[in-house]
Scaffold this motif. Structure first.
Motif, PDB file in Angstrom:
ATOM      1  N   ALA A  47      -8.675   0.994   6.072  1.00  0.00           N
ATOM      2  CA  ALA A  47      -7.627   1.985   6.541  1.00  0.00           C
ATOM      3  C   ALA A  47      -8.145   3.622   6.113  1.00  0.00           C
ATOM      4  N   VAL A  52     -11.807  -8.207   6.308  1.00  0.00           N
ATOM      5  CA  VAL A  52     -11.168  -7.655   6.221  1.00  0.00           C
ATOM      6  C   VAL A  52     -11.200  -6.426   6.417  1.00  0.00           C
ATOM      7  N   LEU A  53     -10.192  -5.979   6.828  1.00  0.00           N
ATOM      8  CA  LEU A  53      -9.423  -4.686   7.190  1.00  0.00           C
ATOM      9  C   LEU A  53      -9.948  -3.093   6.410  1.00  0.00           C
ATOM     10  N   LEU A 113      -1.027  -0.760  15.135  1.00  0.00           N
ATOM     11  CA  LEU A 113      -1.150   0.233  13.410  1.00  0.00           C
ATOM     12  C   LEU A 113      -2.711   1.516  13.685  1.00  0.00           C
ATOM     13  N   LYS A 114      -3.428   1.353  14.862  1.00  0.00           N
ATOM     14  CA  LYS A 114      -4.730   2.062  14.912  1.00  0.00           C
ATOM     15  C   LYS A 114      -4.235   3.977  15.705  1.00  0.00           C
ATOM     16  N   GLN A 169      -4.749   5.704   5.839  1.00  0.00           N
ATOM     17  CA  GLN A 169      -3.674   5.185   6.218  1.00  0.00           C
ATOM     18  C   GLN A 169      -3.162   4.508   7.546  1.00  0.00           C
ATOM     19  N   VAL A 170      -4.729   4.962   9.108  1.00  0.00           N
ATOM     20  CA  VAL A 170      -4.372   4.526   9.636  1.00  0.00           C
ATOM     21  C   VAL A 170      -5.344   3.299  10.236  1.00  0.00           C
ATOM     22  N   LEU A 171      -6.265   2.217  10.859  1.00  0.00           N
ATOM     23  CA  LEU A 171      -6.384   1.416  10.534  1.00  0.00           C
ATOM     24  C   LEU A 171      -7.767   2.001  11.229  1.00  0.00           C
ATOM     25  N   CYS A 172      -8.709   1.513  10.601  1.00  0.00           N
ATOM     26  CA  CYS A 172      -9.785   1.532  11.449  1.00  0.00           C
ATOM     27  C   CYS A 172     -10.561   0.765  11.962  1.00  0.00           C
ATOM     28  N   ASP A 173     -11.463   1.097  13.098  1.00  0.00           N
ATOM     29  CA  ASP A 173     -13.085   0.373  13.095  1.00  0.00           C
ATOM     30  C   ASP A 173     -14.386   1.089  11.686  1.00  0.00           C
ATOM     31  N   PRO A 209       0.491   7.305  12.911  1.00  0.00           N
ATOM     32  CA  PRO A 209       1.471   7.568  12.598  1.00  0.00           C
ATOM     33  C   PRO A 209       2.101   9.243  13.570  1.00  0.00           C
ATOM     34  N   PHE A 261      -8.736  -3.958   2.541  1.00  0.00           N
ATOM     35  CA  PHE A 261      -7.457  -4.368   2.984  1.00  0.00           C
ATOM     36  C   PHE A 261      -7.974  -6.361   3.402  1.00  0.00           C
ATOM     37  N   TYR A 284       0.935  -1.381   0.375  1.00  0.00           N
ATOM     38  CA  TYR A 284       0.134   0.072   0.115  1.00  0.00           C
ATOM     39  C   TYR A 284       0.764   1.364  -0.229  1.00  0.00           C
ATOM     40  N   MET A 312       1.779   4.001   2.988  1.00  0.00           N
ATOM     41  CA  MET A 312       0.808   3.441   4.558  1.00  0.00           C
ATOM     42  C   MET A 312       1.725   2.600   4.742  1.00  0.00           C
ATOM     43  N   TRP A 330       1.176  -7.809   1.437  1.00  0.00           N
ATOM     44  CA  TRP A 330       0.326  -8.756   1.040  1.00  0.00           C
ATOM     45  C   TRP A 330       0.883  -9.739  -0.255  1.00  0.00           C
ATOM     46  N   HIS A 346      -6.362  -9.012  13.007  1.00  0.00           N
ATOM     47  CA  HIS A 346      -6.842  -8.127  14.389  1.00  0.00           C
ATOM     48  C   HIS A 346      -6.256  -8.001  15.170  1.00  0.00           C
ATOM     49  N   ALA A 378      -9.638   2.942   2.532  1.00  0.00           N
ATOM     50  CA  ALA A 378      -8.761   1.293   1.748  1.00  0.00           C
ATOM     51  C   ALA A 378      -9.041   0.745   2.149  1.00  0.00           C
TER      52      ALA A 378
END
Lengths: 158, 82, 158, 82
Positions: D55, D52-53, C149-150, D58-62, C153, D76, C53, C56, C123, C143, D74
């Motif tokens: 972001a 599936v995740l 990562l949540k 570019q920050v991973l989110c719920d 950054p 993925f 990505y 990211m 991936w 998960h 995004a």
């Protein structure tokens, strides 16, 4: 597999490339380089001298690497240790391990360094100017650690 | 005769890096060799104090280990390499 | 500190030397090289493709290295990850850590690899001839692993 | 508008690597974006299945994470690098 003592500067890059050439199909390669620090617990130092027991040191290193390969199912492992006068910041020891997976490669390299520090006949003198002082260790700890060396290098591996 | 070797502090204290020594009796052990060496000079008493290790033919040994004609018997402090 | 993505072959020796030059006074340097294995659980493979990505991935690697430096008091840490088509036996990833003492250097390199496997957006597709199959992971495990990562950054590090 | 991106299996299943999508309401969340995408084509339902995740920027989110005008969103699968 290789275990070697040298009084000339270590050539880290060459060792790394040799290991890679020896086992090109390895999934994981870990290397460790130990270098002379410019201080000890008493203050700054200006270099070290490493004395070894010719013959026994090489045997102990060979045995250590052989044991690491067997214990962690490594594809290969090399160790090179410098002896004699060594300046601050120069490499003293290099360990390289190759395995199919990363955990074995990491564990094997850690194991070699842990046992090397405790059980290979090498003695370090630290210099502050002209004044050299032997590094001390607790004899009690060391006796236990050296126990594995009591098995004959030519004997059966456990 | 056996071959005595010393390293690091043991070598510096005794000022003898290596020499030949007659075996005084049959069925000698490391302990017997130590007795002989302690009588050799006072510095050997100091050098063989607690904590000194012994290798016979480059294999680490206890005081009870036998020593035979022609053996290499080394004394040295705990190791500090790496 | 460095974190970098490249589609060209890794130059391990150059990375190693750069790390050594960056922190010449380090007492301990550990490197890890991960290479493409020629098999998976189903049988032989003929190479892999790594998708990333853009943006990211670089951010995640940078954050990972920054966290490793803080957590293990490393003097420095670098990571380089290859992407795109990669042949069997070629290096995929290189991690280098420098510290005053060996435990920190080993722990830091292990940590970077453990988290990288679980939390950097890369991936892998494995090829058997022309047939490419995405490598699967258990979503539940992943998960949890990706939770770190949540944090943004750019946010505060814990 | 927001920018949708997809990677790996999600990209292959949807055959859409990236495109713009209007935000349908104020105070949208990732869950709202997923609802819109599922209605876009049947393949999106498959692509957004469990695991599936997502972001946002570019920050991973719920799923409960807010999505605002101009965001990069995004989707993925779990990662398998290294």
């Amino acid at each position: 597999m290789g275990a070697c003592i040298t009084s000339t500067p270590l050539t880290i890059t060459a060792y790394h490339e040799a290991l890679q050439r020896a086992v090109p199909k390895a999934g994981a390669i870990v290397t460790f380089t130990g270098q002379v620090r410019d201080y000890n617990q008493q203050g700054p130092i200006s270099g070290i001298h490493l004395e070894h027991y010719p013959g026994m040191t090489e045997n102990a290193l060979t045995k250590l690497v052989t044991q690491a390969i067997a214990r962690f199912s490594l594809l290969d492992a090399h160790v090179v240790h410098r002896i004699g006068d060594i300046n601050n910041y120069a490499p003293i020891v290099w360990v390289g391990t190759a395995a199919s997976h990363r955990k074995a490669a990491f564990d094997g390299a850690c194991y070699v360094m842990d046992l090397l520090k405790q059980s290979v006949p090498l003695w370090k003198k630290e210099y502050q100017g002209e004044q050299g002082v032997w590094v001390q260790t607790k004899a009690s700890d060391d006796h236990a650690a050296m126990a594995w060396l009591k098995e004959s290098p030519k004997g059966e591996e456990k | 005769m056996i071959n005595i070797k010393t390293f690091a502090q043991v070598r510096e204290v005794t000022q003898e890096a290596g020499f030949s020594l007659p075996l005084e009796k049959a069925n000698s052990t490391v302990a017997d060799v130590k007795v002989t060496l302690r009588m050799r000079a006072p510095c050997w008493g100091e050098a063989l104090d607690d904590g000194v290790l012994c290798a016979v033919n480059q294999v680490l040994c206890d005081d009870s280990h036998p020593v035979a004609e022609g053996d290499e018997v080394a004394f040295f402090p705990p190791v500090t390499g790496g």
